[in-house]
Motif scaffolding. Sequence first.
Motif, short mmCIF file in Angstrom:
data_model
loop_
_atom_site.label_atom_id
_atom_site.label_comp_id
_atom_site.label_asym_id
_atom_site.label_seq_id
_atom_site.Cartn_x
_atom_site.Cartn_y
_atom_site.Cartn_z
N ASP A 94 14.68 54.93 8.39
CA ASP A 94 15.48 55.19 9.59
C ASP A 94 16.94 55.41 9.23
O ASP A 94 17.57 56.37 9.70
CB ASP A 94 15.34 54.01 10.55
N MET A 95 17.48 54.56 8.38
CA MET A 95 18.89 54.66 8.00
C MET A 95 19.18 55.95 7.23
O MET A 95 20.13 56.68 7.53
CB MET A 95 19.29 53.45 7.15
N TRP A 96 18.33 56.27 6.26
CA TRP A 96 18.60 57.46 5.42
C TRP A 96 18.48 58.74 6.24
O TRP A 96 19.25 59.69 6.02
CB TRP A 96 17.67 57.49 4.22
N ILE A 97 17.55 58.79 7.17
CA ILE A 97 17.44 59.98 8.03
C ILE A 97 18.70 60.15 8.87
O ILE A 97 19.26 61.24 8.97
CB ILE A 97 16.21 59.91 8.93
N ARG A 98 19.16 59.06 9.47
CA ARG A 98 20.35 59.14 10.32
C ARG A 98 21.56 59.63 9.55
O ARG A 98 22.36 60.43 10.05
CB ARG A 98 20.62 57.77 10.96
N ILE A 99 21.70 59.16 8.31
CA ILE A 99 22.84 59.59 7.51
C ILE A 99 22.67 61.03 7.05
O ILE A 99 23.61 61.83 7.09
CB ILE A 99 23.03 58.65 6.30
N ALA A 100 21.45 61.39 6.61
CA ALA A 100 21.21 62.74 6.09
C ALA A 100 21.41 63.81 7.15
O ALA A 100 21.70 64.96 6.82
CB ALA A 100 19.80 62.82 5.51
N LEU A 101 21.26 63.46 8.41
CA LEU A 101 21.49 64.42 9.49
C LEU A 101 22.97 64.75 9.66
O LEU A 101 23.32 65.76 10.26
CB LEU A 101 20.94 63.88 10.81
N LYS A 102 23.84 63.91 9.09
CA LYS A 102 25.27 64.08 9.34
C LYS A 102 26.12 64.26 8.08
O LYS A 102 27.22 64.81 8.18
CB LYS A 102 25.80 62.86 10.12
N GLU A 103 25.63 63.79 6.94
CA GLU A 103 26.50 63.77 5.77
C GLU A 103 25.77 64.26 4.52
O GLU A 103 24.54 64.21 4.44
CB GLU A 103 27.00 62.34 5.53
N PRO A 104 26.53 64.71 3.50
CA PRO A 104 25.91 65.17 2.26
C PRO A 104 25.26 64.03 1.49
O PRO A 104 25.77 62.90 1.48
CB PRO A 104 27.07 65.78 1.48
N ILE A 105 24.12 64.34 0.85
CA ILE A 105 23.40 63.39 0.02
C ILE A 105 23.52 63.84 -1.43
O ILE A 105 23.20 64.98 -1.77
CB ILE A 105 21.92 63.30 0.42
N VAL A 106 23.98 62.95 -2.29
CA VAL A 106 24.16 63.26 -3.70
C VAL A 106 22.98 62.72 -4.50
O VAL A 106 22.59 61.55 -4.33
CB VAL A 106 25.48 62.67 -4.23
N PHE A 107 22.42 63.55 -5.37
CA PHE A 107 21.27 63.16 -6.17
C PHE A 107 21.62 63.25 -7.65
O PHE A 107 22.17 64.24 -8.12
CB PHE A 107 20.08 64.07 -5.87
N HIS A 108 21.27 62.19 -8.39
CA HIS A 108 21.45 62.18 -9.85
C HIS A 108 20.07 62.28 -10.50
O HIS A 108 19.21 61.43 -10.25
CB HIS A 108 22.15 60.90 -10.30
N PRO A 109 19.82 63.29 -11.32
CA PRO A 109 18.49 63.50 -11.90
C PRO A 109 18.04 62.43 -12.90
O PRO A 109 16.86 62.35 -13.22
CB PRO A 109 18.61 64.86 -12.61
N LYS A 110 18.98 61.62 -13.41
CA LYS A 110 18.58 60.59 -14.37
C LYS A 110 17.69 59.55 -13.70
O LYS A 110 18.01 59.04 -12.63
CB LYS A 110 19.82 59.92 -14.97
N LYS A 111 16.57 59.23 -14.36
CA LYS A 111 15.63 58.24 -13.83
C LYS A 111 16.08 56.86 -14.28
O LYS A 111 15.94 56.51 -15.45
CB LYS A 111 14.21 58.55 -14.31
N THR A 112 16.59 56.07 -13.35
CA THR A 112 17.23 54.81 -13.71
C THR A 112 16.60 53.59 -13.04
O THR A 112 17.11 52.49 -13.18
CB THR A 112 18.72 54.85 -13.35
N MET A 113 15.52 53.76 -12.30
CA MET A 113 14.91 52.66 -11.58
C MET A 113 13.39 52.77 -11.63
O MET A 113 12.85 53.87 -11.67
CB MET A 113 15.39 52.68 -10.12
#
Length: 313
Positions: free
Chosen positions: A185-204
């Motif tokens: 719910d939180m990520w959808i609400r933010i993604a509708l309004k603001e840019p999402i930055v993705f880092h390709p490195k697999k760290t988790m």
Amino acid sequence: MPFFSVIIPLYNKEDYIAECLESALNQSFNDYEIVIVNDGSTDNSVQIVERINSEKIRLFHQENQGASKARNKAASLSKGQYLAFLDADDIWKPNHLESLNESITTFPNSGIYANNYFIKHSNTYTAPAELNIKVNNNAPFILEDFFEASLKETVVWTSACSIEKSKFESYGMFNPIYLSSQDLDMWIRIALKEPIVFHPKKTMIYNNSIENSLGKIEDNDARFILLESFKEYEQSNCSLKAYLDLKRYGLALRTKINGEDKIYKDTLKTIDFENLNTKQKILLGTPSFLLKLLNNIRPVIIKNSLYLRIFKS
């Protein structure tokens, strides 16, 4: 003030919390604190945390109220500028916070910062998350379309992301009415309004092991309400509609296995089947007894990824 506050909700994770904290304390980026909220654990989780000698760890307690309230309380008690969430059964690679910091430095004032990740499906099978993204290098970048990028696995996984504390608070933090999927719910609400930055490195490494089976009973009424809460937005956003329909497909499959007939039928009515592939349509038409059988033998067939090939797109 630390740069990051690592937010860990803790409830009965005695088999995992030591390794989780070891990974959090082994970060190459050192400017952070760890805020743990014990959500009424009844096992030895708290004693294990208390045996770990680190000035970075701050431990608080509350009666059992669920992950949303535990994360929210930890965020409220945190001192860092950015929050980095970590579930007590997940693991960070040593470069996790360093990679998040790289993304923040490169793209300040963005909505969410997400690292790539692995999924541990069983004790013998861990694989990279399957994302709908073409990556050319290991540098962070702004996603053109968060929802399209998440049409396989989600691009933003909670234990692999960070958000500025003030921004998290401005969005009202996690909604406690959702016992599950409050992060969705939180990520959808933010993604509708603001840019999402993705880092390709697999760290988790996200622990999606056998306990979290497809047929596990969840608060599926609330999940249905959550998905329907974005009805207005999906009418003018085709990629959001496709993304939500895949989530609805998962909800329909789960409720069919559980015998939750009303939610199953109500969910089917909300899906545009043009957004599903042939295999997904066939599975929704498969008798529930056969789906239950496949789910019950999951521990065996997941070892060679057969289960994922059956149920995933």
